[in-house]
Design an enzyme around this catalytic site. Structure first.
Site, PDB file in Angstrom:
ATOM      1  N   TYR A 176      -2.065  -0.350   2.205  1.00  0.00           N
ATOM      2  CA  TYR A 176      -1.386  -0.098   0.937  1.00  0.00           C
ATOM      3  C   TYR A 176      -2.412  -0.260  -0.164  1.00  0.00           C
ATOM      4  CZ  TYR A 176       1.361  -0.754  -3.253  1.00  0.00           C
ATOM      5  OH  TYR A 176       1.851  -0.632  -4.529  1.00  0.00           O
ATOM      6  N   GLU A 199       0.433   4.946  -6.638  1.00  0.00           N
ATOM      7  CA  GLU A 199       0.504   4.181  -5.395  1.00  0.00           C
ATOM      8  C   GLU A 199       0.218   5.081  -4.194  1.00  0.00           C
ATOM      9  OE1 GLU A 199       3.935   1.176  -4.825  1.00  0.00           O
ATOM     10  OE2 GLU A 199       4.443   2.889  -3.588  1.00  0.00           O
TER      11      GLU A 199
END
Ligand code: GDP
Ligand code: MN
Length: 402
Positions: free
Chosen positions: A105, A193
């Site tokens: 991530y 993101e």
């Protein structure tokens, strides 16, 4: 404003980040066409991804692999039209299937309190970061970047090393982390993101094999207030997925935020709108919305505001609170009369208008038999009482302010 994944990928690619090729398709036939090209170009398979503005598409069955053109067409047909978290899928992204070795991530988010850009990374990618944050807070690295300096090299290195992206991956991981911050700043985004950022195994046309880091998903949220500076991004707004009430509010330049209560509020000025909500709560009610019609609103803006409020079936009463400065009271009163005449359903209204042209406003309201109030406090109490008359009475009603 949220961008669809395929648009977000374009912004990342434009900033030089590694994003796999791929194209968007609106029909199974178009998806088959893209799949044919990708497979002919050497892709071992394709991935078909629902393009909807919600997360968790994978779990919901909106991300599937296909190995032939026929499979791609059939799967695209399954995904197109399916509903994910209440949203109908109208487009799919078709991209070369990645052979994933590990998922990370990596994200950049505006941290208003710190007045910095917060870069977060985790070696536990692919799953929702909120879940990682809750269960294993130590598995997330956090670094603050300065808005003008961007993510400095030593900071990018800290992020990459914390993720275990060392050796051959270090330089790319650092470049990607820095790139996310750049994309955030350049586009006035408040979130950029990548989840998952993945190490993928690839076989080139000449048979050589290798592994590299690629951005397999992209999520970007833009700051609505900065959109006038980015007309090319505004053009990427997905009108299919915008709440009709939000769209009307935007077109009419009304500040409108939907809430959960039953008392619709129509106010001019953000501060006054918040005060009105506070007083509604103090009188024992719950506001159905925050709504600021802005300065100098004309009758048609008032009518549009009324439509927005009434579109919410939970609204039992409307509290109008206008402090006339640039806004003229009589103009608002006329708008209210007009709006009530065309109103989709009858709900009680309590109106308080003071300031510029308050007197002619009172005449108009009286002739039209509106319930008026002299003070804001009284207006809030009357509105709460009217909502109880309209709706069910409950324990809260007994403690009502009288
Ligand atoms: P999200 O569920 O909406 O976040 O959509 P993602 O794009 O993140 O996809 C969800 C998951 O599907 C990823 O975490 C991957 O595990 C998997 N996935 C996505 N693209 C591919 C791909 O090209 N190949 C493989 N094998 N899995 C993929
Ligand atoms: Mn994802």
């Amino acid at each position: 404003m949220k961008l669809q994944e395929f648009h977000a990928r374009e912004l990342l690619a434009a900033a030089g980040l590694p994003v796999p090729a791929g194209r968007v398709a609106a029909t199974p036939g178009e998806a088959a066409e893209v799949a044919r090209e990708l497979l002919a170009g050497g892709a071992g398979g394709v991935v078909i991804k629902a393009q909807v503005l919600v997360g968790g598409r994978g779990k919901a069955g909106g991300v599937k692999l296909a190995s032939t053109v026929e499979d791609a067409e059939r799967i695209a047909g399954d995904i197109l039209g399916m509903s994910i978290k209440g949203i109908t899928v109208r487009k799919v992204l078709v991209a070369p299937a990645a052979d994933i070795r590990h998922e990370y991530y990596l994200g950049a988010v505006l941290d208003r309190a710190a007045q910095r850009i917060l870069v977060m990374g985790s070696a536990e990618g692919g799953v929702e970061i909120e879940q990682v944050a809750k269960e294993k807070p130590d598995a997330i690295v956090r670094v603050h970047a300065h808005p003008h300096l961007g993510l400095l090299d030593f900071q990018a290195r800290e992020v990459a090393l914390a993720l275990g992206l060392t050796g051959p991956y270090l330089a790319d991981a650092m470049a990607i982390a820095r790139g996310l911050v750049r994309v955030l700043v350049e586009n006035d985004a408040d979130l950029v993101e990548v989840n998952p950022l993945a190490i993928v195994h690839e076989r080139a046309a000449d048979g050589s094999e290798g592994e590299r880091l690629v951005c397999l998903d992209a999520k970007i949220t833009l700051d609505d207030s900065a959109l006038p500076r980015h007309p090319e991004l505004e053009a990427r707004r997905d009108l299919d997925e915008e709440d009709p009430a939000d769209r009307e509010a935007r077109e009419q330049e009304i500040n409108f935020i939907h809430l959960d209560g039953t008392i619709g509020c129509l106010v001019n000025g953000a501060g006054l709108a918040m005060t009105t909500m506070d007083l509604v709560k103090r009188a024992g009610g719950e506001p159905a919305n925050f709504l600021d019609i802005g300065g100098g609103a004309k009758a048609d803006t008032v009518a549009a505001a009324m439509r927005l409020i009434l579109a919410d079936p939970r609204v039992e009463v409307i509290l109008v609170n206008i402090f006339g400065g640039i806004t003229r009271g009589d103009e608002v009163a006329r708008g209210l009369v007009e709006a009530r005449a065309r109103q989709s359903r009858a709900v009680p209204m309590v109106v308080r208008i003071v300031g510029t042209n308050a007197e002619p406003a009172q005449v108009i309201l009286r002739e039209a038999a509106f319930q008026t109030a002299d003070s804001l406090e009284a207006a809030a109490v009357q509105a709460v009482a009217a909502s109880r008359g309209a709706g069910q009475t409950g324990p809260a009603a007994e403690g009502a302010v009288r």
